[in-house]
Design a protein around this motif. Structure first.
Motif, PDB file in Angstrom:
ATOM      1  N   SER A  24     -12.195 -21.934  27.662  1.00  0.00           N
ATOM      2  CA  SER A  24     -11.385 -20.962  28.390  1.00  0.00           C
ATOM      3  C   SER A  24     -12.290 -20.254  29.384  1.00  0.00           C
ATOM      4  CB  SER A  24     -10.756 -19.957  27.428  1.00  0.00           C
ATOM      5  OG  SER A  24      -9.994 -18.998  28.135  1.00  0.00           O
ATOM      6  N   ILE A  25     -11.857 -20.226  30.647  1.00  0.00           N
ATOM      7  CA  ILE A  25     -12.671 -19.653  31.724  1.00  0.00           C
ATOM      8  C   ILE A  25     -11.877 -18.549  32.403  1.00  0.00           C
ATOM      9  CG2 ILE A  25     -13.924 -20.128  33.853  1.00  0.00           C
ATOM     10  CD1 ILE A  25     -13.830 -23.152  32.967  1.00  0.00           C
ATOM     11  N   THR A  26     -12.376 -17.331  32.354  1.00  0.00           N
ATOM     12  CA  THR A  26     -11.768 -16.188  33.034  1.00  0.00           C
ATOM     13  C   THR A  26     -12.576 -15.944  34.302  1.00  0.00           C
ATOM     14  OG1 THR A  26     -11.054 -15.239  30.929  1.00  0.00           O
ATOM     15  CG2 THR A  26     -11.134 -13.764  32.811  1.00  0.00           C
ATOM     16  N   PHE A  27     -11.900 -15.890  35.459  1.00  0.00           N
ATOM     17  CA  PHE A  27     -12.642 -15.891  36.719  1.00  0.00           C
ATOM     18  C   PHE A  27     -11.965 -15.067  37.806  1.00  0.00           C
ATOM     19  CE2 PHE A  27      -9.507 -19.226  37.092  1.00  0.00           C
ATOM     20  CZ  PHE A  27      -9.141 -19.236  38.429  1.00  0.00           C
ATOM     21  N   LYS A  70      -7.214 -16.953  34.436  1.00  0.00           N
ATOM     22  CA  LYS A  70      -7.979 -17.792  33.516  1.00  0.00           C
ATOM     23  C   LYS A  70      -7.432 -19.214  33.556  1.00  0.00           C
ATOM     24  CE  LYS A  70      -5.321 -16.858  29.275  1.00  0.00           C
ATOM     25  NZ  LYS A  70      -5.417 -16.461  27.850  1.00  0.00           N
ATOM     26  N   VAL A  71      -8.269 -20.146  33.171  1.00  0.00           N
ATOM     27  CA  VAL A  71      -7.865 -21.545  33.089  1.00  0.00           C
ATOM     28  C   VAL A  71      -8.492 -22.143  31.836  1.00  0.00           C
ATOM     29  CG1 VAL A  71      -9.794 -22.375  34.520  1.00  0.00           C
ATOM     30  CG2 VAL A  71      -7.675 -23.718  34.369  1.00  0.00           C
ATOM     31  N   ALA A  72      -7.726 -22.952  31.141  1.00  0.00           N
ATOM     32  CA  ALA A  72      -8.211 -23.603  29.913  1.00  0.00           C
ATOM     33  C   ALA A  72      -8.438 -25.080  30.178  1.00  0.00           C
ATOM     34  CB  ALA A  72      -7.211 -23.411  28.783  1.00  0.00           C
ATOM     35  N   THR A  73      -9.375 -25.653  29.451  1.00  0.00           N
ATOM     36  CA  THR A  73      -9.660 -27.092  29.567  1.00  0.00           C
ATOM     37  C   THR A  73      -9.578 -27.730  28.183  1.00  0.00           C
ATOM     38  OG1 THR A  73     -12.044 -27.140  29.079  1.00  0.00           O
ATOM     39  CG2 THR A  73     -11.380 -26.433  31.300  1.00  0.00           C
ATOM     40  N   ARG A  74      -9.570 -29.035  28.174  1.00  0.00           N
ATOM     41  CA  ARG A  74      -9.704 -29.747  26.908  1.00  0.00           C
ATOM     42  C   ARG A  74     -11.172 -29.745  26.482  1.00  0.00           C
ATOM     43  NH1 ARG A  74      -5.729 -35.080  27.420  1.00  0.00           N
ATOM     44  NH2 ARG A  74      -3.775 -33.912  27.661  1.00  0.00           N
ATOM     45  N   HIS A  75     -11.408 -30.280  25.290  1.00  0.00           N
ATOM     46  CA  HIS A  75     -12.776 -30.383  24.772  1.00  0.00           C
ATOM     47  C   HIS A  75     -13.608 -31.245  25.717  1.00  0.00           C
ATOM     48  CE1 HIS A  75     -16.101 -31.341  22.077  1.00  0.00           C
ATOM     49  NE2 HIS A  75     -15.679 -30.373  21.276  1.00  0.00           N
ATOM     50  N   PRO A  76     -14.846 -30.837  26.017  1.00  0.00           N
ATOM     51  CA  PRO A  76     -15.703 -31.675  26.869  1.00  0.00           C
ATOM     52  C   PRO A  76     -15.857 -33.079  26.297  1.00  0.00           C
ATOM     53  CG  PRO A  76     -16.671 -29.501  26.603  1.00  0.00           C
ATOM     54  CD  PRO A  76     -15.498 -29.566  25.651  1.00  0.00           C
ATOM     55  N   ARG A  77     -15.974 -34.052  27.189  1.00  0.00           N
ATOM     56  CA  ARG A  77     -16.178 -35.435  26.758  1.00  0.00           C
ATOM     57  C   ARG A  77     -17.570 -35.604  26.166  1.00  0.00           C
ATOM     58  NH1 ARG A  77     -14.195 -37.129  32.727  1.00  0.00           N
ATOM     59  NH2 ARG A  77     -11.923 -37.208  32.401  1.00  0.00           N
ATOM     60  N   ASN A  95      -2.050 -16.137  34.864  1.00  0.00           N
ATOM     61  CA  ASN A  95      -2.305 -14.702  34.832  1.00  0.00           C
ATOM     62  C   ASN A  95      -2.426 -14.209  33.403  1.00  0.00           C
ATOM     63  OD1 ASN A  95      -1.992 -14.374  37.682  1.00  0.00           O
ATOM     64  ND2 ASN A  95       0.232 -14.425  37.414  1.00  0.00           N
ATOM     65  N   TYR A  96      -3.234 -13.166  33.231  1.00  0.00           N
ATOM     66  CA  TYR A  96      -3.210 -12.414  31.988  1.00  0.00           C
ATOM     67  C   TYR A  96      -1.976 -11.509  31.993  1.00  0.00           C
ATOM     68  CZ  TYR A  96      -7.868 -13.607  30.187  1.00  0.00           C
ATOM     69  OH  TYR A  96      -8.948 -14.259  29.641  1.00  0.00           O
ATOM     70  N   PRO A  97      -1.534 -11.038  30.816  1.00  0.00           N
ATOM     71  CA  PRO A  97      -0.381 -10.131  30.770  1.00  0.00           C
ATOM     72  C   PRO A  97      -0.528  -8.911  31.666  1.00  0.00           C
ATOM     73  CG  PRO A  97      -0.854 -10.929  28.574  1.00  0.00           C
ATOM     74  CD  PRO A  97      -1.964 -11.442  29.455  1.00  0.00           C
ATOM     75  N   SER A  98      -1.768  -8.438  31.868  1.00  0.00           N
ATOM     76  CA  SER A  98      -1.978  -7.240  32.691  1.00  0.00           C
ATOM     77  C   SER A  98      -1.573  -7.446  34.143  1.00  0.00           C
ATOM     78  CB  SER A  98      -3.447  -6.804  32.623  1.00  0.00           C
ATOM     79  OG  SER A  98      -4.310  -7.873  32.960  1.00  0.00           O
ATOM     80  N   THR A 151      -4.300  -4.799  27.674  1.00  0.00           N
ATOM     81  CA  THR A 151      -5.720  -4.491  27.481  1.00  0.00           C
ATOM     82  C   THR A 151      -6.529  -5.774  27.658  1.00  0.00           C
ATOM     83  OG1 THR A 151      -5.523  -4.806  25.081  1.00  0.00           O
ATOM     84  CG2 THR A 151      -5.221  -2.565  25.922  1.00  0.00           C
ATOM     85  N   CYS A 152      -6.157  -6.548  28.654  1.00  0.00           N
ATOM     86  CA  CYS A 152      -6.694  -7.899  28.828  1.00  0.00           C
ATOM     87  C   CYS A 152      -8.150  -7.888  29.300  1.00  0.00           C
ATOM     88  CB  CYS A 152      -5.848  -8.656  29.842  1.00  0.00           C
ATOM     89  SG  CYS A 152      -4.094  -8.683  29.423  1.00  0.00           S
ATOM     90  N   PRO A 153      -8.926  -8.877  28.861  1.00  0.00           N
ATOM     91  CA  PRO A 153     -10.339  -8.926  29.236  1.00  0.00           C
ATOM     92  C   PRO A 153     -10.535  -9.331  30.697  1.00  0.00           C
ATOM     93  CG  PRO A 153      -9.743 -10.895  28.003  1.00  0.00           C
ATOM     94  CD  PRO A 153      -8.548  -9.982  27.951  1.00  0.00           C
ATOM     95  N   MET A 154     -11.461  -8.653  31.356  1.00  0.00           N
ATOM     96  CA  MET A 154     -11.866  -9.041  32.704  1.00  0.00           C
ATOM     97  C   MET A 154     -12.936 -10.143  32.618  1.00  0.00           C
ATOM     98  SD  MET A 154     -12.192  -5.500  34.844  1.00  0.00           S
ATOM     99  CE  MET A 154     -10.782  -4.426  35.152  1.00  0.00           C
TER     100      MET A 154
END
Length: 276
Positions: A205-208, A222-229, A243-246, A253-256
């Motif tokens: 999970s990548i928050t950017f 944020k964007v999620a990926t599958r398990h690395p190969r 988007n986060y809920p915020s 109370t979403c993380p930055m």
């Protein structure tokens, strides 16, 4: 359009349908109507009856049956009207859908008890919130096959805990990063590096931040990926940036992102700013 691209876009369309359906849930994130800290002395709160309080030992609610507060499954007294005092104890970052109130079924407003930064708070979730009832779908960019990029995952020797800010000024946050996702973007020779957390299923999970934030898009996504190969490569599909809920409500109370997760590039894919 190639058959492969068409199939990928069809999968993305199904992803979008599921995402919009999840946001439209009756007491989902779009139904939030308040965030209220609880003090040590029993006191009234907005939108629901009863006297509410909290100390380090837990949260308390005192109400009579005439107040019409109904306990929800998972918290005492599940399925029955609150008549007296009930209590709950949470660990930090835990939440509990505690009681409900109002409407023909007594479930129009659901009260979520939460513990954040060592303090107890409640959030009200109103099924008749204008944000919820007026929702149709999240605006998105058109599908961009060029923003499905192959990246390289570089795990750290040990996970790193980072202190971060959140969408709520009074709620500090923390995140655990397990490695960097390294990639280039179409037509851009620069190498970008984003810290990633690990999800329960093994994906990342990548928050950017990116340069579209605050205009075309929300302040971060944020964007999620599958398990690395096995060879360390991983696919980052920015069409699935969400988007986060915020981004929808001021009561999240979403993380930055961590400070380093800032792309000096425009990611014109995925979800747009729902409030623009």
């Amino acid at each position: 359009m190639s058959t492969t691209t068409r199939t990928a876009e069809e999968r993305w369309a199904r992803f979008r349908e599921a995402r919009n359906a999840a946001l439209a849930e009756e007491h989902g994130w779009l139904s939030l109507t308040s965030f209220q800290w609880l003090g040590p002395e029993p006191a009234e709160v907005e939108q629901v009856p009863g006297l509410w309080s909290a100390t380090d030992d837990g949260a308390s609610l005192t109400a009579s049956a005439a107040d019409g507060l109904i306990g929800l499954p998972g918290g005492p007294p599940g399925g029955h009207r609150v008549d007296g005092t009930i209590t709950a104890v949470l660990d930090d970052e835990e939440s509990l859908l505690w009681v409900s109130h109002g409407g023909s079924t007594g479930r129009r407003i659901v009260v979520e008890l939460a513990r954040r930064a060592g303090r107890y708070a409640i959030r009200t979730r109103d099924a008749e919130s204008p944000t919820a009832t007026g929702f149709e779908e999240v605006p998105v960019f058109g599908y961009r096959p060029d923003l499905v990029v192959e990246a390289r995952f570089e795990p750290y020797d040990e996970p790193r805990e980072e202190h971060i800010r959140t969408a709520h000024d009074e709620v500090p946050g923390a995140t655990t990063l397990v490695g960097d996702v390294v990639f280039s973007l179409p037509g851009d020779a620069r190498e970008f590096r984003l810290g990633a957390s690990q999800e329960e299923a093994g994906g990342l999970s990548i928050t950017f931040h990116d340069s579209t934030n605050g205009s075309a898009t929300a302040d971060w996504r944020k964007v999620a990926t599958r398990h690395p190969r096995p060879d360390g490569t991983v696919i980052v599909d920015f069409n699935r940036a969400i988007n986060y809920p915020s981004a929808f409500t001021p009561y999240g109370t979403c993380p930055m992102p961590v400070d380093a997760n800032r792309l000096e590039a425009a990611i014109e894919a995925g979800e747009k700013n729902p409030l623009s």
